[in-house]
Design a protein around this motif. Structure first.
Motif, PDB file in Angstrom:
ATOM      1  N   ASP A   1       0.829  -1.206   0.000  1.00 36.40           N
ATOM      2  CA  ASP A   1       0.000   0.000   0.000  1.00 36.40           C
ATOM      3  C   ASP A   1       0.864   1.258   0.000  1.00 36.40           C
ATOM      4  O   ASP A   1       0.537   2.260  -0.653  1.00 36.40           O
ATOM      5  N   LEU A   2       1.958   1.207   0.732  1.00 34.86           N
ATOM      6  CA  LEU A   2       2.869   2.358   0.795  1.00 34.86           C
ATOM      7  C   LEU A   2       3.799   2.399  -0.412  1.00 34.86           C
ATOM      8  O   LEU A   2       4.026   3.458  -1.008  1.00 34.86           O
ATOM      9  N   ARG A   3       4.342   1.269  -0.797  1.00 35.59           N
ATOM     10  CA  ARG A   3       5.297   1.225  -1.915  1.00 35.59           C
ATOM     11  C   ARG A   3       4.653   1.681  -3.220  1.00 35.59           C
ATOM     12  O   ARG A   3       5.289   2.379  -4.027  1.00 35.59           O
ATOM     13  N   LEU A   4       3.389   1.321  -3.445  1.00 38.67           N
ATOM     14  CA  LEU A   4       2.711   1.630  -4.703  1.00 38.67           C
ATOM     15  C   LEU A   4       1.917   2.928  -4.648  1.00 38.67           C
ATOM     16  O   LEU A   4       1.236   3.275  -5.612  1.00 38.67           O
ATOM     17  N   LEU A   5       1.995   3.646  -3.531  1.00 33.38           N
ATOM     18  CA  LEU A   5       1.262   4.898  -3.388  1.00 33.38           C
ATOM     19  C   LEU A   5       1.795   5.940  -4.363  1.00 33.38           C
ATOM     20  O   LEU A   5       3.008   6.197  -4.428  1.00 33.38           O
TER      21      LEU A   5
ATOM     22  N   HIS B   1       9.806   8.433   2.891  1.00 32.81           N
ATOM     23  CA  HIS B   1       9.033   9.671   2.989  1.00 32.81           C
ATOM     24  C   HIS B   1       7.534   9.405   2.909  1.00 32.81           C
ATOM     25  O   HIS B   1       6.739  10.087   3.571  1.00 32.81           O
ATOM     26  N   LYS B   2       7.126   8.415   2.115  1.00 32.40           N
ATOM     27  CA  LYS B   2       5.700   8.053   2.072  1.00 32.40           C
ATOM     28  C   LYS B   2       5.240   7.555   3.433  1.00 32.40           C
ATOM     29  O   LYS B   2       4.151   7.903   3.914  1.00 32.40           O
ATOM     30  N   LEU B   3       6.056   6.719   4.054  1.00 36.21           N
ATOM     31  CA  LEU B   3       5.696   6.149   5.346  1.00 36.21           C
ATOM     32  C   LEU B   3       5.460   7.228   6.393  1.00 36.21           C
ATOM     33  O   LEU B   3       4.449   7.222   7.105  1.00 36.21           O
TER      34      LEU B   3
END
Length: 598
Positions: free
Chosen positions: A43-47, A175-177
């Protein structure tokens, strides 16, 4: 009810330096598996760049903040929060390896808190059973020593997936996390409000297990009662969870279903477990009369009910059955204590760890027969002070006979739960004979059992049942006096005399040319006779069979070295083909009728 919802990025969520998130000891252990961990990671990697991702809601029971470390009880959301902190620890480790100490230090600061004494503490503190494992992971200890496989799995999975990221992908993920993933934080000041909200907001991810709902129901009610009640109920719940932890393939749901079936004297389905528990609780607990708002918010039936045959009740049927019996209501603290004691007894029974070696052997036999349904009755029977150990052993022997006969004759297994739940309603006076009478009513007769036993296929799924039968035949053959018992399966193999893969090249090399030995048309008969009891014996794994032109004679030489009477008896046979399998099976069947009798 005062609720303070706040939407926070993960950076903000973890950044309050004097807050520690506390997972209470009564909560279930960390249980997320690879699928849930991978979904969070992807979910985070592909955001997409610029998008945000909502990780859900967490619920804290918190008081007014004060100087020093403030411990916030994490009532809901512990699985996600634990997973996220392990992911952050893995990221910090990767940054350390990449010589990016500043970024690694930033993550480390978020994963710790400190008070006025400047003592550094972990940001998250897990319950008693998991915290040492968690610290081992977070402090860089030996992962092989972590007992909770879900915790070690999370660390290993994230290490693998983070390790596959390029430097650029790693920076974007980091940074997304911290900045694109957010959590809705709910802070509730009163315990009764926190537990009341628990079921309402928990409608995502894995569905709540009945045990979690029951826990919330009990603690929620306890929180509305006078001071001290909640702490006592929490303590009993923690001990209940500790007692049930580690039961192989089983969990709290199995305990509550079988425990409640024993109290209601009828079958309880998993889909109706929660509503049946609450109905029973309302009739048995003194303080239940005070349940108003909390009760109305939790007393809901299960919407996913597809069990038409076993319709649950909401109290009317059980109340009618109890109309002739004066019900003694108990205080909630007494109810919780008795529930905990039942869980401790249940764990001892399932693990064959009672104080009696004889009892433990018979319970182990029930596991090998595959008789899990019996524990509804065993929990009730072993809780009766009117029965001494000799009576319990006699009843266990009768139970073995009952289960062997029903399984071998392939009677409907779904009848068993109703039968055993019914046994829990028998009065103490004349108890043993009353139980035996009911068991006899539902036991196949001698003729049916003998015929079925001789032809029963002991396939791999029930191979422990065959091993149990052979051990009992061996004890009968030697006139067993309880002086010694056969070795464990690790040291004593169940041997198929005619091999399973008789026509494989490797089998011919190791065990001889069985197809030629058995003769024309052997293959059709082989599949029919392979798993019959007459084709089986017990043999120490150190006795290796050497191939020869006559495969049975080769085996017979090794059988002669055995100390097991059943195996030594094979030495007297001049040959061993399908006729011998059939004859031996019939002979065992005649013994079975005499041995497994109620």
């Amino acid at each position: 009810m005062k609720i303070t919802p706040t939407t926070l990025t993960l950076q903000q969520f973890f950044s309050v330096g004097n807050e520690q998130f506390l997972i209470p000891a009564y909560q279930r252990r960390y249980a997320w598996g690879q699928r849930q961990q991978r979904e969070l990671f992807d979910d985070l990697r592909l955001l997409a760049s610029g998008d945000t991702h909502l990780l859900g809601t967490v619920l804290f029971l918190s008081d007014t903040h004060k100087p020093g470390v403030n411990q916030l009880e994490l009532v809901d959301g512990q699985q996600r929060v634990t997973t996220i902190t392990i992911l952050m620890r893995v990221l910090a480790r990767r940054f350390e390896q990449d010589k990016k100490e500043k970024t690694a230090q930033k993550l480390a600061e978020l994963l710790h808190c400190e008070g006025l004494d400047e003592q550094v503490l972990p940001k998250l503190q897990l319950g008693d059973l998991d915290h040492s494992d968690y610290l081992r992971i977070m402090d860089g200890g030996d992962i092989s020593e972590v007992e909770n496989a879900c915790l070690s799995g999370a660390f290993e999975h994230f290490t693998e997936w983070v390790g596959q990221l390029s430097v650029d992908e790693l920076n974007k993920f980091f940074h997304k996390l911290l900045n694109s993933a957010s959590i809705i934080r709910l802070d509730v000041g009163a315990a009764k409000d926190a537990y009341k909200l628990f079921e309402t907001i928990n409608n995502r991810g894995l569905r709540l297990r009945p045990t979690d709902i029951i826990k919330n129901f009990l603690l929620g009610h306890a929180s509305s009662l006078p001071a001290g009640t909640l702490d006592k109920v929490k303590d009993d719940w923690r001990k209940l969870i500790v007692a049930l932890d580690g039961l192989d393939g089983l969990d709290g749901d199995d305990f509550f279903r079988q425990w409640l079936a024993g109290k209601l004297h009828r079958k309880v389905t998993m889909t109706k477990l929660v509503v049946d528990f609450k109905a029973y609780y309302l009739r048995r607990v003194q303080e239940a009369e005070s349940m108003t708002e909390f009760l109305s918010s939790t007393m809901k039936d299960d919407e996913n009910d597809d069990d038409v045959e076993d319709v649950a009740i909401t109290g009317e049927e059980d109340e009618a059955a109890e109309a002739f019996v004066k019900i003694r209501k108990v205080k909630l603290t007494e109810f919780a204590k008795a529930l905990r004691q039942s869980a401790e007894l249940y764990a001892k029974l399932l693990c064959s760890s009672t104080e009696s070696a004889k009892v433990n052997r018979h319970i182990a036999n029930l596991w090998r027969i595959k008789a899990f349904q019996t524990f509804t009755w065993l929990l009730d029977m072993f809780g009766r002070e009117s029965l001494d150990e000799k009576a319990k052993v006699r009843l266990l022997k009768a139970l073995e006979a009952f289960m062997m006969r029903r399984h071998i004759c392939e009677k409907r297994s779904n009848e068993l739960e109703t039968i055993f739940a019914g046994l829990t309603g028998i009065a103490d006076e004349g108890y043993e004979e009353a139980v035996l009478e009911i068991l006899r009513e539902h036991t196949p007769d001698d003729d049916e059992f003998e015929s079925s036993f001789a032809s029963f296929p002991f396939v791999p799924a029930v191979i422990d049942r065959a091993r149990y039968a052979l051990e009992m035949f061996e004890y009968r053959a030697i006139g067993h006096k309880n002086e010694y018992y056969l070795a464990d399966p690790d040291e004593l193999e169940l041997e198929h005399i005619i091999p399973k893969a008789a026509d494989k090249a490797s089998t011919k090399k190791d065990f001889g040319d069985w197809p030629s030995y058995l003769g024309e048309g052997w293959k059709a008969k082989h599949s029919k006779m392979l798993h019959r009891i007459g084709n089986m014996t017990l043999l120490a794994d150190e006795l290796n069979v050497v191939a020869s032109n006559n495969p049975f004679l080769a085996k017979r030489k090794e059988y002669a070295k055995s100390n097991i009477q059943l195996t030594k008896d094979l030495v007297h046979l001049g040959q061993f083909k399908f006729k011998q399998v059939e004859d031996r099976s019939k002979a065992f069947a005649k013994q079975a009728v005499a041995m497994w009798r109620i």
